[in-house]
Enzyme design. Structure first.
Site, short mmCIF file in Angstrom:
data_model
loop_
_atom_site.label_atom_id
_atom_site.label_comp_id
_atom_site.label_asym_id
_atom_site.label_seq_id
_atom_site.Cartn_x
_atom_site.Cartn_y
_atom_site.Cartn_z
N LYS A 117 -6.77 -2.67 -0.83
CA LYS A 117 -7.38 -3.98 -0.56
C LYS A 117 -6.71 -5.02 -1.44
O LYS A 117 -6.18 -4.69 -2.51
CB LYS A 117 -8.88 -3.94 -0.88
CG LYS A 117 -9.68 -5.00 -0.16
CD LYS A 117 -10.02 -4.57 1.26
CE LYS A 117 -10.84 -5.60 2.00
NZ LYS A 117 -11.34 -5.06 3.28
P1 NAD Z 1 -15.05 -14.32 7.80
O1 NAD Z 1 -14.47 -15.09 6.71
O2 NAD Z 1 -14.48 -14.43 9.16
O3 NAD Z 1 -16.62 -14.62 7.91
C1 NAD Z 1 -17.53 -14.53 6.84
C2 NAD Z 1 -18.82 -15.19 7.28
O4 NAD Z 1 -19.85 -14.94 6.32
C3 NAD Z 1 -18.71 -16.71 7.41
O5 NAD Z 1 -19.42 -17.13 8.56
C4 NAD Z 1 -19.43 -17.21 6.15
O6 NAD Z 1 -19.96 -18.50 6.33
C5 NAD Z 1 -20.50 -16.17 6.05
N1 NAD Z 1 -21.15 -16.10 4.74
C6 NAD Z 1 -20.58 -16.12 3.51
N2 NAD Z 1 -21.52 -16.04 2.57
C7 NAD Z 1 -22.70 -15.95 3.22
C8 NAD Z 1 -24.05 -15.85 2.80
N3 NAD Z 1 -24.37 -15.80 1.51
N4 NAD Z 1 -25.00 -15.77 3.74
C9 NAD Z 1 -24.69 -15.80 5.05
N5 NAD Z 1 -23.45 -15.92 5.50
C10 NAD Z 1 -22.47 -15.98 4.60
O7 NAD Z 1 -15.02 -12.79 7.31
P2 NAD Z 1 -15.10 -11.47 8.19
O8 NAD Z 1 -13.73 -10.99 8.41
O9 NAD Z 1 -16.03 -11.67 9.33
O10 NAD Z 1 -15.76 -10.48 7.12
C11 NAD Z 1 -17.16 -10.39 6.96
C12 NAD Z 1 -17.49 -9.02 6.38
O11 NAD Z 1 -16.98 -8.02 7.27
C13 NAD Z 1 -16.84 -8.73 5.02
O12 NAD Z 1 -17.69 -7.90 4.28
C14 NAD Z 1 -15.59 -7.98 5.40
O13 NAD Z 1 -15.10 -7.19 4.35
C15 NAD Z 1 -16.13 -7.15 6.54
N6 NAD Z 1 -15.11 -6.61 7.43
C16 NAD Z 1 -14.26 -7.42 8.13
C17 NAD Z 1 -13.30 -6.85 8.95
C18 NAD Z 1 -12.37 -7.68 9.78
O14 NAD Z 1 -11.63 -7.09 10.59
N7 NAD Z 1 -12.37 -8.99 9.68
C19 NAD Z 1 -13.21 -5.46 9.06
C20 NAD Z 1 -14.10 -4.67 8.36
C21 NAD Z 1 -15.05 -5.25 7.55
#
Ligand code: NAD
Length: 449
Positions: A117
């Site tokens: 990561k």
């Molecule tokens: P992103 O940046 O696209 O979205 C994150 C979202 O969370 C945004 O809408 C933001 O406003 C919101 N957010 C942040 N703090 C918050 C809070 N305190 N309360 C409510 N909403 C809040 O990120 P993403 O890629 O969607 O990732 C989100 C989660 O999913 C992370 O934990 C990431 O590690 C996990 N994840 C993502 C992927 C991927 O392919 N993008 C894969 C596996 C896991």
């Protein structure tokens, strides 16, 4: 055991994500009496933590210094694999935790990668697109040959997108001309070697895993996603697309949130319309016809399926008592603390753990990597059907591991001499499965030299 149902709240919870990852690991190892102590210690720690510090001249002409990390937790089962996060609260321990979760996730999904990561401490909300391009390029050039198509392969995470991945590819290509560098990073735009279906893969995998759990009768009183009520915390890549796909599967999305606040509508929200609203205004808040609420109120809403899709440590000891969902599907990494997880397990609320529920993202990243190596591009239907197969198999393996362990608790207790073993939830089952798979390959390969 902590009896939080009686309101006896212990002192402050340790919310350090890496400590949490190690607690989850340690708990699982208690159910693995055959695991050798040296091997366990080797798998518990990351292989490498790189810290880079670099300056960027931002668009306003000022020089700022940034700190970035890249952690390689394990390469036992294949090259390191894991996203890059841009966030002001990134720390070395957060990246260590996320890297170790990637190792277990890739093993649960049964794809030939280890765990890694990356993260850069920065606030994308205060930076321009050109600033982000400079940060990305400089960070990748500082990492140098510690990433590569067959050593460590980045992908998107919080606040990084297909555009960021395009800059990563371009930077690496400049540093290594004359070879096929497409597999150095996944989550690229489809026009330049990205896979169809990657953008939706994390959410689609979460839907497939949820559907399989329900099919297997894993959630008392809930048989189908169709007709269920769903609450989604976080409205980025994982959350907004989960809202769309769960709605397409017939669920009613009754509340969603982002970092600025939450909204609810008892008759259901139209995710496409909320996405359009967020594109214009920057937030889900203020969506016409919705009721505003706080993120805490959102988490406490009575619903069938709660999908945390934001950041770590959202469901903790201090708010887990308010959770009123029939099940939780962790699209985010690390949203539930160990104490909250134990509480939910004791209350009979199944939690599809992150290392299973969001493994669709890395699974389609693996498909992208294979396509890049073969100079192929698969149709979206092919990607989705392969993803469906992988998610179903992984979910079955975790459910079966849980049943196997819970059916042999007495035997395990006798073998390990630990009389305090209790029935496990899906998270610990997923860890036992994953650690077992990685340990098996480590033993087959032998400790070098
Ligand atoms: P992103 O940046 O696209 O979205 C994150 C979202 O969370 C945004 O809408 C933001 O406003 C919101 N957010 C942040 N703090 C918050 C809070 N305190 N309360 C409510 N909403 C809040 O990120 P993403 O890629 O969607 O990732 C989100 C989660 O999913 C992370 O934990 C990431 O590690 C996990 N994840 C993502 C992927 C991927 O392919 N993008 C894969 C596996 C896991």
């Amino acid at each position: 055991m902590i009896d939080i149902s009686e309101g006896v709240v212990p002192a402050v919870e340790d919310l350090n994500p890496f400590h949490i990852a190690q607690q989850q690991f340690d708990l699982a190892v208690r159910y693995m009496p055959d695991a050798s102590a040296g091997l366990v210690e080797f798998l518990r720690r990351p292989d490498r933590t790189l810290t880079v510090e670099f300056p960027i001249e931002t668009e306003d002409g000022v020089v700022h210094n940034f700190v970035g990390y890249r952690v390689l937790h394990s390469r036992v089962r294949g090259p390191g694999k894991g996203g890059i996060r841009f966030h002001p609260q990134v720390t070395a321990d957060e990246v260590r935790a996320l890297a170790s979760w990637m190792s277990w996730k890739c093993a649960v999904a049964d794809i030939p990668f280890g765990g890694a990561k990356g993260g850069v401490v920065c606030n994308p909300k205060e930076l321009t697109t050109q600033d982000l391009r400079r940060i990305t390029r400089r960070y990748i050039s500082e990492l140098g040959d510690s990433i590569g198509p067959h050593t460590d392969v980045p992908a998107p995470d919080v606040n990084t997108t297909a555009q960021t991945m395009a800059w990563i590819y371009d930077t690496y290509q400049m540093m290594h001309p004359g070879q096929n560098n497409l597999p150095v990073v996944t989550g690229k735009p489809v026009d330049m070697g990205g896979s169809h279906g990657r953008r939706e893969a994390t959410a689609r995998g979460c839907l497939f895993a949820t559907q399989r759990l329900l099919e297997r009768g894993g959630v008392p009183g809930l048989d189908l996603v169709g007709g269920s009520s769903v609450v989604v915390q976080g409205f980025g890549n994982a959350g907004s697309i989960a809202a769309q796909l769960f709605a397409e599967a017939g669920a009613k999305i009754i509340a969603v949130s982002d970092s600025r606040g939450a909204i609810a509508a008892s008759e259901g929200l139209d995710p496409d319309a909320v996405i359009a609203h967020k594109e214009i205004t920057g937030s889900v808040v203020g969506f016409p016809g919705s009721v505003p609420m706080s993120n805490e109120e959102l988490l406490a809403m009575p619903c069938d399926i709660l999908i945390p899709a934001a950041l770590e440590n959202q469901i903790r000891l201090d708010n887990v008592g308010t959770i009123s969902a029939k099940m939780i599907a962790e699209a985010a990494n690390g949203p539930t603390t160990p104490a909250a997880d134990r509480y939910l397990n004791e209350r009979g609320v199944p939690v599809l753990p992150d290392i299973l529920a969001n493994s669709g993202g890395v699974t389609v990243s693996y498909f992208e990597w294979v396509q890049n190596i073969e100079n192929e591009q698969w149709e979206e239907d092919e990607v989705n059907s392969k993803l469906h197969h992988k998610m179903r198999r992984a979910t079955d393996a975790v459910i079966d591991a849980q049943a196997r362990i819970n059916d042999s608790l007495e035997e395990l207790a006798a073998l390990s001499g630990d009389a305090s073993l209790r029935p496990i939830g899906l998270r610990t089952a997923a860890y036992v499965l994953a650690i077992g798979r990685v340990a098996k390959v480590a033993v087959q390969r032998g400790i070098w030299p």
